[in-house]
Design an enzyme around this catalytic site. Structure first.
Site, mmCIF file in Angstrom:
data_model
loop_
_atom_site.group_PDB
_atom_site.id
_atom_site.type_symbol
_atom_site.label_atom_id
_atom_site.label_comp_id
_atom_site.label_asym_id
_atom_site.label_seq_id
_atom_site.Cartn_x
_atom_site.Cartn_y
_atom_site.Cartn_z
ATOM 1 N N ASP A 157 0.823 -1.210 0.000
ATOM 2 C CA ASP A 157 0.000 0.000 0.000
ATOM 3 C C ASP A 157 0.861 1.264 0.000
ATOM 4 O O ASP A 157 0.511 2.260 -0.636
ATOM 5 C CB ASP A 157 -0.931 0.014 1.222
ATOM 6 C CG ASP A 157 -2.118 -0.917 1.024
ATOM 7 O OD1 ASP A 157 -2.527 -1.126 -0.133
ATOM 8 O OD2 ASP A 157 -2.626 -1.441 2.033
ATOM 9 N N ASN A 210 -5.130 8.692 1.577
ATOM 10 C CA ASN A 210 -5.499 8.158 2.893
ATOM 11 C C ASN A 210 -6.017 9.249 3.818
ATOM 12 O O ASN A 210 -7.084 9.134 4.383
ATOM 13 C CB ASN A 210 -4.284 7.532 3.591
ATOM 14 C CG ASN A 210 -4.068 6.083 3.196
ATOM 15 O OD1 ASN A 210 -4.949 5.452 2.631
ATOM 16 N ND2 ASN A 210 -2.884 5.570 3.502
ATOM 17 N N GLU A 211 -5.185 10.252 4.007
ATOM 18 C CA GLU A 211 -5.535 11.259 5.008
ATOM 19 C C GLU A 211 -4.640 12.483 4.945
ATOM 20 O O GLU A 211 -3.575 12.468 4.328
ATOM 21 C CB GLU A 211 -5.439 10.678 6.429
ATOM 22 C CG GLU A 211 -4.053 10.554 7.024
ATOM 23 C CD GLU A 211 -3.226 9.372 6.554
ATOM 24 O OE1 GLU A 211 -2.179 9.630 5.935
ATOM 25 O OE2 GLU A 211 -3.573 8.211 6.776
ATOM 26 N N THR A 221 -8.644 2.610 7.046
ATOM 27 C CA THR A 221 -7.999 1.410 7.590
ATOM 28 C C THR A 221 -6.514 1.627 7.901
ATOM 29 O O THR A 221 -5.834 0.700 8.332
ATOM 30 C CB THR A 221 -8.128 0.250 6.579
ATOM 31 O OG1 THR A 221 -7.769 0.750 5.273
ATOM 32 C CG2 THR A 221 -9.549 -0.296 6.523
ATOM 33 N N TYR A 275 -3.744 4.914 9.291
ATOM 34 C CA TYR A 275 -3.449 5.647 10.534
ATOM 35 C C TYR A 275 -4.735 5.886 11.333
ATOM 36 O O TYR A 275 -4.775 5.743 12.561
ATOM 37 C CB TYR A 275 -2.787 6.981 10.146
ATOM 38 C CG TYR A 275 -2.072 7.743 11.231
ATOM 39 C CD1 TYR A 275 -1.991 7.284 12.542
ATOM 40 C CD2 TYR A 275 -1.445 8.961 10.916
ATOM 41 C CE1 TYR A 275 -1.313 8.017 13.514
ATOM 42 C CE2 TYR A 275 -0.776 9.696 11.887
ATOM 43 C CZ TYR A 275 -0.719 9.226 13.182
ATOM 44 O OH TYR A 275 -0.050 9.957 14.130
ATOM 45 N N SER A 278 -5.594 2.976 13.536
ATOM 46 C CA SER A 278 -4.689 2.873 14.695
ATOM 47 C C SER A 278 -5.065 3.868 15.782
ATOM 48 O O SER A 278 -4.770 3.656 16.958
ATOM 49 C CB SER A 278 -3.240 3.158 14.292
ATOM 50 O OG SER A 278 -2.856 2.386 13.197
#
Ligand code: NAP
Ligand code: MN
Length: 270
Positions: free
Chosen positions: A51, A125-126, A165, A167, A170
């Site tokens: 990823d 992702n972010e 799914t 950071y 977590s």
């Protein structure tokens, strides 16, 4: 038959490089043109790795619009679609167009400084917003222009569904099905005191709302992490985080199932 221009990237590990050479031969035997870089007229991008390699490829190609497929040579990959032993099956399905395109949304932030400069970052992702050092950071957060909370802690993270799914998870954030077009705002180690009060769980927002972040007082050294890529800013006036209209088109074959991947990665023990 049409000859496609196919851009192939690898993360440079021995395993990935072996897969690269095998794939290149197969694609060339099928009369396709293989290049190790991306240009606007590429018909397909193939990314070999995990990823992290997929994210790196997206940033390197500046979030291209053409279809992308990932070959997984790492641990279970959320972006990566198939294993190296399926190269022949892949080329058959690709040529017969037996696949669907999964559109993944991205998130963008715009950093404005007191000097009037503007900087923009995009994440698949972010986007995480932290202080410039490891002390806690104080941020005024608004949603759609309306003040919501005074945050104190390590920072905040705004995840896409595809990034939920990573950071985000977590940090105790929720797993969001990538078909949901939303932004998930997750606090990073929030401290609730009488002066600073913020939500201790994630909040989910529709993708047409924007999140405003203003650093308190002269505490305006801010670190932005978009998909883990770090940039430090001084003199920050405010940051706006919104959904971006850039989407990533991932090739998915008939067996693709997001929740199966989630189960494999987070629940199955072996
Ligand atoms: P990294 O620190 O080398 O890898 C972080 C891990 O996140 C890797 O195992 C990576 O998978 C995995 N990952 C990346 N995107 C994912 C996704 N959408 N769903 C599930 N897992 C995902 O950094 P990297 O490889 O360059 O990846 C950057 C990402 O790392 C950031 O976007 C951030 O989400 C994540 N990160 C996580 C934490 C944390 O969980 N505490 C801290 C910092 C950053 P591969 O092994 O397949 O590459
Ligand atoms: Mn990695």
């Amino acid at each position: 038959m049409t000859r496609d221009k196919i851009s192939v990237f690898t993360n440079g590990t021995d395993v990935s490089d072996k897969v690269f050479h095998k794939l290149k031969k197969i694609l060339e035997d099928h009369d396709h043109h293989v290049v190790p870089h991306y240009s606007g007229d590429s018909d397909l991008i193939v990314c070999i790795g995990g990823d992290g390699a997929f994210l790196e490829t997206m940033h390197k190609c500046d979030f291209p619009t053409c279809p992308i497929v990932g070959i997984n040579t790492g641990h279970l990959g959320f972006f990566q679609e198939f294993l190296p032993d399926k190269l022949e099956d892949f080329i058959q399905a690709y040529e017969k167009k037996q696949y669907s395109l999964q559109q993944l949304n991205t998130v963008r932030c715009t950093v404005s400084t007191h000097a009037g400069e503007k900087f923009s970052h995009i994440g698949l992702n972010e986007i995480a917003i932290k202080g410039g050092n490891s002390f806690s950071v104080h941020l005024f957060i608004s949603i759609d222009g309306k003040p919501i909370e005074k945050f104190s802690g390590d920072g905040i993270l705004v995840a896409t569904s595809a990034g939920s799914t990573a950071y985000n998870y977590s940090l105790g954030g929720s797993i969001a099905d990538p078909r949901l077009k939303l932004l998930q705002v997750t606090p990073i180690a929030p401290m609730n005191t009488t002066a600073y009060r913020s939500f201790t769980s994630s909040i989910l927002l529709p993708s047409d709302l924007s999140i405003g972040v203003v650093p308190e007082g002269d505490e305006n050294e801010i670190r932005i992490l978009n998909d883990g890529i770090e940039t430090e800013y001084e003199n920050v006036k405010n940051i706006q985080v919104t959904a971006s209209d850039q989407v990533v088109n991932l090739i998915r074959f008939k067996d693709y199932d997001f929740w199966h991947k989630v189960k494999d990665k987070f629940l199955e023990t072996n």
